[in-house]
Design a protein around this motif. Structure first.
Motif, PDB file in Angstrom:
ATOM      1  N   LEU A 136       0.827  -1.211   0.000  1.00  0.00           N
ATOM      2  CA  LEU A 136       0.000   0.000   0.000  1.00  0.00           C
ATOM      3  C   LEU A 136       0.858   1.258   0.000  1.00  0.00           C
ATOM      4  CD1 LEU A 136      -2.989  -0.841   2.369  1.00  0.00           C
ATOM      5  CD2 LEU A 136      -3.109  -0.107  -0.026  1.00  0.00           C
ATOM      6  N   PHE A 137       1.906   1.283   0.810  1.00  0.00           N
ATOM      7  CA  PHE A 137       2.784   2.451   0.808  1.00  0.00           C
ATOM      8  C   PHE A 137       3.489   2.595  -0.535  1.00  0.00           C
ATOM      9  CE2 PHE A 137       2.235   2.694   5.385  1.00  0.00           C
ATOM     10  CZ  PHE A 137       2.304   4.055   5.607  1.00  0.00           C
ATOM     11  N   HIS A 138       3.890   1.483  -1.122  1.00  0.00           N
ATOM     12  CA  HIS A 138       4.506   1.563  -2.451  1.00  0.00           C
ATOM     13  C   HIS A 138       3.534   2.140  -3.467  1.00  0.00           C
ATOM     14  CE1 HIS A 138       4.713  -0.411  -6.478  1.00  0.00           C
ATOM     15  NE2 HIS A 138       5.788   0.343  -6.485  1.00  0.00           N
TER      16      HIS A 138
ATOM     17  N   ALA B  29       9.798  -2.358  -9.334  1.00  0.00           N
ATOM     18  CA  ALA B  29      10.812  -3.349  -9.699  1.00  0.00           C
ATOM     19  C   ALA B  29      11.785  -3.616  -8.565  1.00  0.00           C
ATOM     20  CB  ALA B  29      11.572  -2.875 -10.943  1.00  0.00           C
ATOM     21  N   PHE B  30      11.777  -2.763  -7.557  1.00  0.00           N
ATOM     22  CA  PHE B  30      12.638  -2.953  -6.387  1.00  0.00           C
ATOM     23  C   PHE B  30      11.815  -3.319  -5.152  1.00  0.00           C
ATOM     24  CE2 PHE B  30      14.888  -0.330  -9.370  1.00  0.00           C
ATOM     25  CZ  PHE B  30      16.187  -0.806  -9.313  1.00  0.00           C
ATOM     26  N   VAL B  31      10.783  -2.532  -4.869  1.00  0.00           N
ATOM     27  CA  VAL B  31      10.015  -2.714  -3.631  1.00  0.00           C
ATOM     28  C   VAL B  31       9.294  -4.056  -3.597  1.00  0.00           C
ATOM     29  CG1 VAL B  31       8.153  -1.786  -2.199  1.00  0.00           C
ATOM     30  CG2 VAL B  31       9.740  -0.221  -3.350  1.00  0.00           C
ATOM     31  N   LEU B  32       8.754  -4.476  -4.740  1.00  0.00           N
ATOM     32  CA  LEU B  32       7.961  -5.707  -4.748  1.00  0.00           C
ATOM     33  C   LEU B  32       8.777  -6.952  -4.425  1.00  0.00           C
ATOM     34  CD1 LEU B  32       4.845  -6.208  -5.395  1.00  0.00           C
ATOM     35  CD2 LEU B  32       5.702  -3.882  -5.714  1.00  0.00           C
ATOM     36  N   TRP B  33      10.095  -6.878  -4.590  1.00  0.00           N
ATOM     37  CA  TRP B  33      10.909  -8.059  -4.286  1.00  0.00           C
ATOM     38  C   TRP B  33      10.947  -8.363  -2.795  1.00  0.00           C
ATOM     39  CZ3 TRP B  33      12.162 -11.785  -7.387  1.00  0.00           C
ATOM     40  CH2 TRP B  33      12.200 -11.548  -8.754  1.00  0.00           C
TER      41      TRP B  33
ATOM     42  N   THR C 104       7.445   0.379   6.021  1.00  0.00           N
ATOM     43  CA  THR C 104       8.054   1.568   5.427  1.00  0.00           C
ATOM     44  C   THR C 104       9.577   1.525   5.508  1.00  0.00           C
ATOM     45  OG1 THR C 104       7.622   2.698   7.533  1.00  0.00           O
ATOM     46  CG2 THR C 104       6.075   3.094   5.736  1.00  0.00           C
ATOM     47  N   PHE C 105      10.128   0.925   6.562  1.00  0.00           N
ATOM     48  CA  PHE C 105      11.582   0.765   6.635  1.00  0.00           C
ATOM     49  C   PHE C 105      12.063  -0.145   5.503  1.00  0.00           C
ATOM     50  CE2 PHE C 105      11.339   1.382  11.526  1.00  0.00           C
ATOM     51  CZ  PHE C 105      11.263   2.757  11.357  1.00  0.00           C
ATOM     52  N   ALA C 106      11.316  -1.222   5.246  1.00  0.00           N
ATOM     53  CA  ALA C 106      11.682  -2.131   4.161  1.00  0.00           C
ATOM     54  C   ALA C 106      11.593  -1.429   2.813  1.00  0.00           C
ATOM     55  CB  ALA C 106      10.769  -3.363   4.180  1.00  0.00           C
ATOM     56  N   LEU C 107      10.540  -0.639   2.632  1.00  0.00           N
ATOM     57  CA  LEU C 107      10.383   0.102   1.380  1.00  0.00           C
ATOM     58  C   LEU C 107      11.557   1.058   1.172  1.00  0.00           C
ATOM     59  CD1 LEU C 107       7.116   1.686   0.061  1.00  0.00           C
ATOM     60  CD2 LEU C 107       9.197   3.041   0.124  1.00  0.00           C
ATOM     61  N   ALA C 108      11.938   1.765   2.233  1.00  0.00           N
ATOM     62  CA  ALA C 108      13.064   2.700   2.124  1.00  0.00           C
ATOM     63  C   ALA C 108      14.343   1.982   1.727  1.00  0.00           C
ATOM     64  CB  ALA C 108      13.255   3.434   3.452  1.00  0.00           C
ATOM     65  N   ALA C 109      14.558   0.787   2.276  1.00  0.00           N
ATOM     66  CA  ALA C 109      15.772   0.029   1.960  1.00  0.00           C
ATOM     67  C   ALA C 109      15.796  -0.391   0.488  1.00  0.00           C
ATOM     68  CB  ALA C 109      15.862  -1.197   2.859  1.00  0.00           C
TER      69      ALA C 109
ATOM     70  N   LYS D  31      10.927  10.157   3.270  1.00  0.00           N
ATOM     71  CA  LYS D  31       9.540  10.191   3.727  1.00  0.00           C
ATOM     72  C   LYS D  31       9.094   8.839   4.269  1.00  0.00           C
ATOM     73  CE  LYS D  31       8.088  14.120   0.944  1.00  0.00           C
ATOM     74  NZ  LYS D  31       7.341  14.618  -0.227  1.00  0.00           N
ATOM     75  N   ALA D  32       9.539   7.756   3.645  1.00  0.00           N
ATOM     76  CA  ALA D  32       9.192   6.425   4.138  1.00  0.00           C
ATOM     77  C   ALA D  32       9.761   6.205   5.537  1.00  0.00           C
ATOM     78  CB  ALA D  32       9.700   5.357   3.176  1.00  0.00           C
TER      79      ALA D  32
END
Length: 396
Positions: free
Chosen positions: A203-205, A219-223, A269-274, A304-305
């Motif tokens: 959802l954040f992505h 292509a990055f976040v979904l992994w 959100t931490f994972a998304l930022a990474a 922001k994430a």
């Protein structure tokens, strides 16, 4: 002089509050107000029908959810569509569970749509498949510069979130079919919270994707979501984790309903930022740079994430301490889970401090965000695997 200052201050606060209210309510249409009324009606219905199963705190959470969800829907209309769609599918599933004698869990193997689509386990499997397909399309769109695949990937991700949220709602209902004393919100074990993590991260992505008009981030976040899906499938097959179990005594608390979601907004959100940090590092190294968004955009998403995640993780940590005092008689016991939660908090507090006070940006910030994922992963999963303590109910 004192009186004038007081009235001026009061006037300033009044004007500020007025501006906030105007900002929230400006631009709202009849559908927005109608949706809020529907949410309130649903809360009143739940109160009338299920008040015997809720204490005062849980009733407060129920009605507090109405303005929170309303504001979310007003601020981002796709969330409203998601809530309507998931609620509709969940109600359809509940309908299929009905028998002349009431609801029966056996219907999950008898009714076609439950068995292959709308039972919680079927829905979670569909969610897993759709997330994998979405990841494939995002990756192909990025690797082949096939922009036409991007919108399809985004739609698949939305479909995965829709069926995943539906699965969680149906699982909640299924737990009560097992018994009123067994029923609970489905965020009580690693299987359930990995699903929650996948949905929150997605959802954040999707929000940042729409905000920045960039289909490349998927292509990055979904992994990282695919990794979570892999764990969900393994945990289901190897450990039978999809089976609904009664809550252990420590989790039989209304605190769980607010502590766990706040915690996993932080984790997601931490994972998304990474994952965005990986894209940043590739861009900075001039690897596939012409296919990636600007460094400024990637840096802004990363910041922001982490800022959103830190806010919610802070709230979750405070709530966890209050829950610990209620359950175990002390706010802090240096349990391994608590200690590593503090390490995660300190890590991102330092990251934000360096960003805001020292202007931290660039490669160092990206590497720090990436290392932060390793720290967070150990706090999330590693503690459960290698350490024991008061949170041992979450072990593998």
């Amino acid at each position: 002089m004192s009186t004038d200052y007081s009235s001026t201050t009061q006037g300033g606060w009044s004007q500020t509050l007025k501006r906030v209210v105007v900002t929230i309510f400006s631009g709202l249409g009849w559908l927005d107000y109608f949706f809020a009324c529907v949410l309130l009606g649903a809360a009143i219905f739940a109160e009338i029908k299920f008040s015997a199963y809720m204490d005062g705190y849980e009733q407060a959470i129920l009605f507090a959810a109405v303005p929170v969800l309303s504001v979310l829907a007003w601020g981002w209309s796709p969330i409203r569509n998601l809530m309507i769609g998931a609620a509709g599918l969940a109600l359809l599933a509940i309908y299929f569970y009905q028998t002349p004698d009431g609801g029966s869990l056996a219907r999950a193997e008898q009714a076609f749509f439950l068995k292959y689509m709308l039972s919680s386990q079927s829905a979670i499997l569909w969610m897993s498949v759709l997330f994998c397909l979405s990841t494939l399309f995002y990756t192909l769109a990025f690797a082949l510069r096939a922009q036409a695949l991007g919108p399809t990937a985004s739609k698949l991700s939305w479909a995965a979130v829709l069926i995943g949220v539906t699965g969680m709602l149906v699982r909640w209902y299924e737990s009560y079919l097992l018994g009123a004393d067994i029923g609970h919100i489905p965020i009580s074990n690693l299987y359930e919270v990995f699903i929650l993590f996948s949905l929150i991260t997605a959802l954040f992505h999707l929000y940042y994707e729409a905000r920045y008009q960039s289909l490349v981030l998927g292509a990055f976040v979904l992994w990282i979501i695919v990794a979570a899906v892999g764990f969900i499938l393994w945990y289901s097959i190897a450990r039978g984790a999809h089976q609904i179990q009664p809550l252990v005594p420590a989790l039989q608390s209304w605190w769980m309903k607010i502590h766990v979601p706040a915690n996993f907004i932080g984790y997601g959100t931490f994972a998304l930022a990474a994952m965005v940090a990986i894209a940043y590092l590739l861009k900075q190294k001039n690897i596939l740079a012409d296919r990636l968004p600007s460094l400024e955009l990637l840096d802004d998403v990363m910041y922001k994430a982490i800022a959103v995640g830190f806010a919610f993780f802070t709230i979750a940590t405070i709530l966890g301490a209050l829950w610990a005092a209620d359950a175990w008689g002390g706010y802090w016991s240096w349990d391994p889970k608590e200690t590593w939660a503090l390490i995660v908090w300190l890590n991102y507090a330092a990251w934000l401090h360096m960003r805001l006070m020292k202007g931290l940006r660039g490669v160092v910030a990206a590497w720090w965000a990436l290392v932060g994922l390793l720290v967070t992963t150990f706090a999330f999963l590693g503690v459960n695997m290698f350490l024991s303590g008061l949170h041992s109910y979450g072990t593998l």
